[in-house]
Structure formats: structure tokens, C-alpha cells
Write a protein that holds these residues in place. Structure first.
Motif, PDB file in Angstrom:
ATOM      1  N   ALA A 266      -1.846   4.036   3.613  1.00 55.99           N
ATOM      2  CA  ALA A 266      -2.627   2.981   4.271  1.00 55.99           C
ATOM      3  C   ALA A 266      -2.956   1.872   3.294  1.00 55.99           C
ATOM      4  O   ALA A 266      -2.973   2.067   2.072  1.00 55.99           O
ATOM      5  N   THR A 267      -3.204   0.681   3.841  1.00 53.95           N
ATOM      6  CA  THR A 267      -3.711  -0.415   3.012  1.00 53.95           C
ATOM      7  C   THR A 267      -5.214  -0.228   2.836  1.00 53.95           C
ATOM      8  O   THR A 267      -5.872   0.413   3.666  1.00 53.95           O
ATOM      9  N   LYS A 268      -5.721  -0.788   1.745  1.00 54.34           N
ATOM     10  CA  LYS A 268      -7.168  -0.758   1.499  1.00 54.34           C
ATOM     11  C   LYS A 268      -7.933  -1.319   2.688  1.00 54.34           C
ATOM     12  O   LYS A 268      -8.948  -0.787   3.117  1.00 54.34           O
ATOM     13  N   GLU A 269      -7.417  -2.444   3.192  1.00 51.16           N
ATOM     14  CA  GLU A 269      -8.116  -3.183   4.249  1.00 51.16           C
ATOM     15  C   GLU A 269      -8.325  -2.314   5.501  1.00 51.16           C
ATOM     16  O   GLU A 269      -9.409  -2.291   6.078  1.00 51.16           O
ATOM     17  N   ILE A 270      -7.264  -1.600   5.893  1.00 53.74           N
ATOM     18  CA  ILE A 270      -7.379  -0.846   7.147  1.00 53.74           C
ATOM     19  C   ILE A 270      -8.338   0.331   6.977  1.00 53.74           C
ATOM     20  O   ILE A 270      -9.089   0.664   7.904  1.00 53.74           O
ATOM     21  N   LEU A 271      -8.354   0.914   5.799  1.00 55.80           N
ATOM     22  CA  LEU A 271      -9.276   2.039   5.573  1.00 55.80           C
ATOM     23  C   LEU A 271     -10.712   1.545   5.587  1.00 55.80           C
ATOM     24  O   LEU A 271     -11.602   2.195   6.141  1.00 55.80           O
ATOM     25  N   HIS A 272     -10.891   0.371   5.010  1.00 58.65           N
ATOM     26  CA  HIS A 272     -12.218  -0.228   4.985  1.00 58.65           C
ATOM     27  C   HIS A 272     -12.706  -0.528   6.407  1.00 58.65           C
ATOM     28  O   HIS A 272     -13.870  -0.305   6.733  1.00 58.65           O
ATOM     29  N   ALA A 273     -11.786  -0.987   7.234  1.00 60.53           N
ATOM     30  CA  ALA A 273     -12.155  -1.382   8.599  1.00 60.53           C
ATOM     31  C   ALA A 273     -12.275  -0.173   9.540  1.00 60.53           C
ATOM     32  O   ALA A 273     -12.796  -0.305  10.645  1.00 60.53           O
ATOM     33  N   ASN A 274     -11.765   0.984   9.100  1.00 63.35           N
ATOM     34  CA  ASN A 274     -11.779   2.180   9.971  1.00 63.35           C
ATOM     35  C   ASN A 274     -12.327   3.375   9.205  1.00 63.35           C
ATOM     36  O   ASN A 274     -11.627   4.355   8.963  1.00 63.35           O
ATOM     37  N   GLN A 275     -13.585   3.287   8.845  1.00 61.92           N
ATOM     38  CA  GLN A 275     -14.156   4.298   7.957  1.00 61.92           C
ATOM     39  C   GLN A 275     -14.222   5.679   8.591  1.00 61.92           C
ATOM     40  O   GLN A 275     -14.055   6.692   7.908  1.00 61.92           O
ATOM     41  N   SER A 276     -14.432   5.734   9.893  1.00 58.76           N
ATOM     42  CA  SER A 276     -14.534   7.065  10.508  1.00 58.76           C
ATOM     43  C   SER A 276     -13.177   7.767  10.463  1.00 58.76           C
ATOM     44  O   SER A 276     -13.110   8.983  10.250  1.00 58.76           O
ATOM     45  N   LEU A 277     -12.102   7.007  10.617  1.00 55.34           N
ATOM     46  CA  LEU A 277     -10.773   7.607  10.491  1.00 55.34           C
ATOM     47  C   LEU A 277     -10.529   8.031   9.040  1.00 55.34           C
ATOM     48  O   LEU A 277     -10.014   9.125   8.783  1.00 55.34           O
ATOM     49  N   ALA A 278     -10.925   7.173   8.094  1.00 57.47           N
ATOM     50  CA  ALA A 278     -10.758   7.502   6.671  1.00 57.47           C
ATOM     51  C   ALA A 278     -11.480   8.811   6.343  1.00 57.47           C
ATOM     52  O   ALA A 278     -10.940   9.689   5.650  1.00 57.47           O
ATOM     53  N   GLU A 279     -12.670   8.974   6.890  1.00 56.93           N
ATOM     54  CA  GLU A 279     -13.438  10.213   6.650  1.00 56.93           C
ATOM     55  C   GLU A 279     -12.760  11.423   7.311  1.00 56.93           C
ATOM     56  O   GLU A 279     -12.745  12.523   6.756  1.00 56.93           O
ATOM     57  N   LYS A 280     -12.220  11.179   8.504  1.00 58.48           N
ATOM     58  CA  LYS A 280     -11.551  12.270   9.210  1.00 58.48           C
ATOM     59  C   LYS A 280     -10.322  12.742   8.425  1.00 58.48           C
ATOM     60  O   LYS A 280     -10.076  13.952   8.308  1.00 58.48           O
ATOM     61  N   ILE A 281      -9.576  11.802   7.863  1.00 56.68           N
ATOM     62  CA  ILE A 281      -8.396  12.152   7.051  1.00 56.68           C
ATOM     63  C   ILE A 281      -8.823  13.018   5.859  1.00 56.68           C
ATOM     64  O   ILE A 281      -8.214  14.044   5.557  1.00 56.68           O
ATOM     65  N   GLN A 282      -9.901  12.607   5.238  1.00 57.15           N
ATOM     66  CA  GLN A 282     -10.425  13.328   4.078  1.00 57.15           C
ATOM     67  C   GLN A 282     -10.916  14.733   4.462  1.00 57.15           C
ATOM     68  O   GLN A 282     -10.572  15.723   3.818  1.00 57.15           O
ATOM     69  N   SER A 283     -11.682  14.783   5.557  1.00 55.29           N
ATOM     70  CA  SER A 283     -12.274  16.073   5.931  1.00 55.29           C
ATOM     71  C   SER A 283     -11.203  17.065   6.402  1.00 55.29           C
ATOM     72  O   SER A 283     -11.419  18.270   6.389  1.00 55.29           O
ATOM     73  N   HIS A 284     -10.051  16.559   6.805  1.00 56.92           N
ATOM     74  CA  HIS A 284      -8.940  17.452   7.172  1.00 56.92           C
ATOM     75  C   HIS A 284      -8.012  17.724   5.984  1.00 56.92           C
ATOM     76  O   HIS A 284      -6.951  18.321   6.162  1.00 56.92           O
ATOM     77  N   HIS A 285      -8.413  17.261   4.809  1.00 55.53           N
ATOM     78  CA  HIS A 285      -7.629  17.480   3.574  1.00 55.53           C
ATOM     79  C   HIS A 285      -6.194  16.983   3.684  1.00 55.53           C
ATOM     80  O   HIS A 285      -5.257  17.641   3.211  1.00 55.53           O
TER      81      HIS A 285
ATOM     82  N   ILE B  91      -1.308   1.244   8.558  1.00 52.16           N
ATOM     83  CA  ILE B  91      -1.462   2.678   8.285  1.00 52.16           C
ATOM     84  C   ILE B  91      -0.337   3.460   8.972  1.00 52.16           C
ATOM     85  O   ILE B  91       0.017   3.177  10.118  1.00 52.16           O
ATOM     86  N   ILE B  92       0.255   4.394   8.221  1.00 52.01           N
ATOM     87  CA  ILE B  92       1.254   5.289   8.801  1.00 52.01           C
ATOM     88  C   ILE B  92       0.963   6.720   8.359  1.00 52.01           C
ATOM     89  O   ILE B  92       0.305   6.943   7.339  1.00 52.01           O
ATOM     90  N   ALA B  93       1.449   7.668   9.124  1.00 49.52           N
ATOM     91  CA  ALA B  93       1.352   9.078   8.736  1.00 49.52           C
ATOM     92  C   ALA B  93       2.736   9.698   8.838  1.00 49.52           C
ATOM     93  O   ALA B  93       3.513   9.356   9.731  1.00 49.52           O
ATOM     94  N   VAL B  94       3.041  10.578   7.887  1.00 52.29           N
ATOM     95  CA  VAL B  94       4.284  11.343   7.953  1.00 52.29           C
ATOM     96  C   VAL B  94       3.933  12.678   8.597  1.00 52.29           C
ATOM     97  O   VAL B  94       3.029  13.377   8.135  1.00 52.29           O
ATOM     98  N   VAL B  95       4.634  12.997   9.669  1.00 52.81           N
ATOM     99  CA  VAL B  95       4.249  14.163  10.448  1.00 52.81           C
ATOM    100  C   VAL B  95       5.458  15.073  10.663  1.00 52.81           C
ATOM    101  O   VAL B  95       6.587  14.587  10.780  1.00 52.81           O
ATOM    102  N   LYS B  96       5.232  16.370  10.650  1.00 51.25           N
ATOM    103  CA  LYS B  96       6.324  17.329  10.893  1.00 51.25           C
ATOM    104  C   LYS B  96       6.704  17.299  12.369  1.00 51.25           C
ATOM    105  O   LYS B  96       5.836  17.259  13.242  1.00 51.25           O
ATOM    106  N   THR B  97       8.012  17.331  12.634  1.00 47.57           N
ATOM    107  CA  THR B  97       8.468  17.439  14.022  1.00 47.57           C
ATOM    108  C   THR B  97       8.913  18.877  14.224  1.00 47.57           C
ATOM    109  O   THR B  97       9.382  19.517  13.292  1.00 47.57           O
ATOM    110  N   SER B  98       8.746  19.375  15.420  1.00 44.29           N
ATOM    111  CA  SER B  98       9.372  20.671  15.669  1.00 44.29           C
ATOM    112  C   SER B  98      10.000  20.665  17.037  1.00 44.29           C
ATOM    113  O   SER B  98       9.385  20.292  18.031  1.00 44.29           O
TER     114      SER B  98
END
Lengths: 252, 252
Positions: free
Chosen positions: B48-67, B90-97
Motif C-alpha cells: 500500500a501507499t502511505k497515503e491510502i493507509l493514512h486515509a483508511n486507518q481502520s483497515l490498516a489496523e485490521k491488517i495488523q491485527s490479522h498479522h 492498495i493491493i493484496a496478494v491472495v491464495k487462489t484455490s
């Protein structure tokens, strides 16, 4: 061959201002133009490349048998008018007609779909197709909803626009005042509310469909809410899918 | 900061071949990543860019709390990975199954949706959302259907992918052989057939949804056809809208 001035006029129809001034918009592609002719749309003229007419002779004959003026255009000029990257080689100029809510004659219709803040032209077009499928004759474009006559809305509608008696464009307060006075029973489709498969909806109804991201706008919040029961805690159903499910239920 | 090699790897996931090799895909945007975390998707890492994390703090915290490993990326590198014109930061790399039809354990599910020649990733994603809404757990990608893990399918699915037990990708003949042997009652959704609001569908069913333009493919033509009754002679209902209407009816 099409004149430079005509190209300029057609190109201007990309903008809402000029669509409103001219009461015209553009349909692109063979399938959409074919649907529009079938639905008796008022087509001013068709512009096509030689190649596409050659490849679609039954459409070419249909255009002729309906006495629709047809002019040649080259691919370069067409690309300048179209808002798609790869224009299909044929466009039609078609009359648009819209109304205000006060134009709706009393007693003409008992079933209305109101689109509140539907900003995506693809969703709008799919909702139009769904409403046409279920025989809805009056559709209301409330505040915040995308112009139903922009090129992309027309494409997504696939000809559904031409099955309605009234496409109404008005502001929320006028819509509410008129439909309340006319004794419509108004229902908001929402994530919480009475289960649509169990609710008894009065004969004369208007259903308000809101934005997927922001829900029903405050103007309409006081009306009864109906919902589609879900099995999973998934965020939301696509608004055009919700529209189809609700119309199937209300048919009964 | 993300390495050049990592960017190259992520960028390669635009292609189906590399998604299959790596069993990974990319999710773009705050809302989709938030939905994926809620649905317990297996997320490798977030960039993620700094800016998007700053603007979406609850998501940033959720990412952290889920390790979930989180790394910074700049907008330029992000645009090189994303297939949208304006990447959301912001992007996430996710497993496909995914599974083959033979992987489906006997007796695990009684309700299957089969997607036959659904080529539009937007439609596919909307069908996934609709199936997840109705609690469908097994979805089958038959021949000619777009890759459900391409970036656009993922975006349109809005997290629905993570609610299924089995996303099955297989060829038509294997699907037919397996489901026939397993005594599934197969029905094609078509323009002509028995009215879905009146039909008695057996408890153990698989519904085949086909292409809007070309209908059900020949492999599946022998099965019973069900339809949604229409009021107007309009060409077709959007396939994801049809999916919703059918699932609402079958719920009963």
C-alpha cells in the motif's frame, strides 16, 4: 458521405448538455440498433461503414424497409463520434424522450421503479433491461442517478429504453410530493427490512432502488423497507440483481 | 519497500498462466481487501501507499491485527501491477484455490451453479456475489467461462470468491459425467422452458447458466430447461439477474 458539421453535431452528443438540447442520443453496434428498430424507436438516421453493412445484410435490409435514412461513414470519423475504443462500424441517431413526474397521467400506471443515486451506467442499463422484461412502463430517474441517455447507458440497456412509456427525470422532492398525492405505496429496497418473499405489497407501488455503496438517500428514508434475505454476511447484492428478484416476487 | 523482483512477480499475475503456476492472484482496493479479510481469505501480503493507509486507518489496523505482512509501495510501481487505469493505492496478494469436479466430495452439497460460456468478468463477479448471498457453496466453471481469478473477476466479485467451499474448473464432459453419476438433477436456464415460478425442482440440483449472446452450449442441451417468464419481447435478461431470480425461487 457524412459532412464535417454533422460529425461535429454527433460528437457533441457525448455531452449531456447537448443530448438535452437536441433531444437525441447515439446507439452503437448492430445488436442495439436491431433491438431499437424492433422496439419502434424513433431513429433519425444510421451511419455505417461499407464493411459492416456488407457483413450484416439482414440489418441493412431492415433499415431500408423501415425507411430509415442511411449514410456511409468511414471508421476514422466513426471513432471520433463513438465513446468506445473499438467502434463497431455502425451508429444510429435516435430521439430521446423524457418527462417530469408531473407529466405522469393519473391512473396510467400502478407500478413504478425509482432509481436513487444509481451512478453506474452499466447497472442502470441492466436495471432497464430487467424492468422491460417484467413489463414496467414507468421508470423514475431521481437525484444522483446517471443520465439514462448517455452512450454507455444506452449500450447497457440493449434496447430496453424503447419499451417504456415514461422515462421520468426529476428531483427527489417533486417525485415524493407527486407519488404521495397519487397514493402510491413507496418501498425502499434495503439491507434491512421486511423479507420481500413474505411481504404483502399494495397493488399500487413504487420501489426505490438505491446505491450499493451508500444505500437509500435521506429523502426516501421514511418509507417502508423491504429486503432480500441472505444466507451469508456478504456486503451487498448488485442493485440490478436485487431489482430482478424484487420484480419476480411482486409479479405474484 | 518492495523489491524489483517482487514487482515483476506480482505483475506476472495479470496472466492466467502465472496465476495458475503460483496459485495466487491480486485484490485491488480498500473495500475488496476489507471484504477478503472479513471472509478469512488467505492473504499472503498487502502492498500500500502511505497515503491510502493514512486515509483508511481502520483497515490498516485490521491488517495488523490479522498479522498480514504489509509493505510500502509507491503509486508508480502499483500502477505497473494493477490492471486498472487509476489504481486505488492498495493491493493484496491472495491464495487462489480451485478444484476439479472429481474433487467434490459425495454428499457435501445439494446445490450447484454451473457457468457455461460466461465470458464477461463483470457478469462472473456479479454471479459470484449473488451465489454467495444465497449460500451456494460449490460453483462450477465450465468450458468457455472467463478465469474467475483474473483481477477484474476478483474486483467484480467483491469478496464473494472467499465464501465458497469449492470453485471447480473443469471441462463440460467431466462435469456432466460426474454430476449425472452423482444423481444431480440438471436444469438449463434458457429463454424457453418451464416457468421457474411454477416448476418443482428436485432437492439435489445443478443449474446451468449460459451466455446471453449464444445461450446454453451444446454439451448441456439435453437437460430440462427452466425460464423466467417475461412480459415484453425483449431479447434477454442479464445472466446475473437471471441467477438471482432463479436462486430466490429455488430457496422455497
Amino acid at each position: 458521405m457524412i459532412s464535417k458539421n454533422k460529425i461535429k453535431l454527433l460528437r457533441s452528443l457525448r455531452l449531456k448538455k447537448y443530448r438535452e438540447q437536441n433531444k437525441k442520443t447515439i446507439l452503437e453496434g448492430t445488436r442495439l440498433i436491431d433491438e431499437a428498430i424492433n422496439a419502434s424507436a424513433q431513429i433519425d438516421s444510421v451511419f455505417a461503414t461499407k464493411e459492416i453493412l456488407h457483413a450484416n445484410q439482414s440489418l441493412a435490409e431492415k433499415i431500408q424497409s423501415h425507411h430509415i435514412p442511411l449514410d456511409m461513414i468511414n471508421q476514422y470519423d466513426l471513432n471520433g463520434i463513438s465513446d468506445t475504443q473499438h467502434s463497431q462500424g455502425i451508429i444510429a441517431v435516435v430521439k430521446t424522450s423524457s418527462f417530469t413526474i408531473a407529466d405522469l397521467p393519473n391512473g396510467l400506471t400502478d407500478h413504478i421503479i425509482i432509481l436513487d443515486n444509481i451512478s453506474d451506467p452499466g447497472n442502470l442499463g441492466t436495471i432497464f433491461r430487467t424492468c422491460a422484461w417484467y413489463g414496467i412502463k414507468s421508470i423514475v430517474i431521481a437525484s444522483g442517478t446517471v443520465d439514462p441517455f448517455n452512450f454507455k447507458s444506452m449500450r447497457a440497456g440493449m434496447g430496453a429504453h424503447f419499451y417504456f412509456n415514461h422515462i421520468i427525470i426529476d428531483n427527489n422532492q417533486s417525485i415524493i410530493d407527486f407519488l404521495d398525492a397519487d397514493k402510491f405505496n413507496m418501498y425502499c429496497a434495503d439491507l434491512k427490512g421486511k423479507d420481500i418473499s413474505k411481504v404483502n405489497v399494495n397493488q399500487k407501488w413504487a420501489i426505490i432502488l438505491g446505491s450499493e455503496a451508500h444505500g437509500i438517500s435521506s429523502s426516501f428514508q421514511n418509507y417502508d423497507k423491504i429486503t432480500i434475505k441472505r444466507s451469508e454476511k456478504i456486503e451487498s447484492l448488485n442493485v440490478s440483481v436485487a431489482c430482478g428478484i424484487i420484480l419476480e416476487q411482486l409479479k405474484k
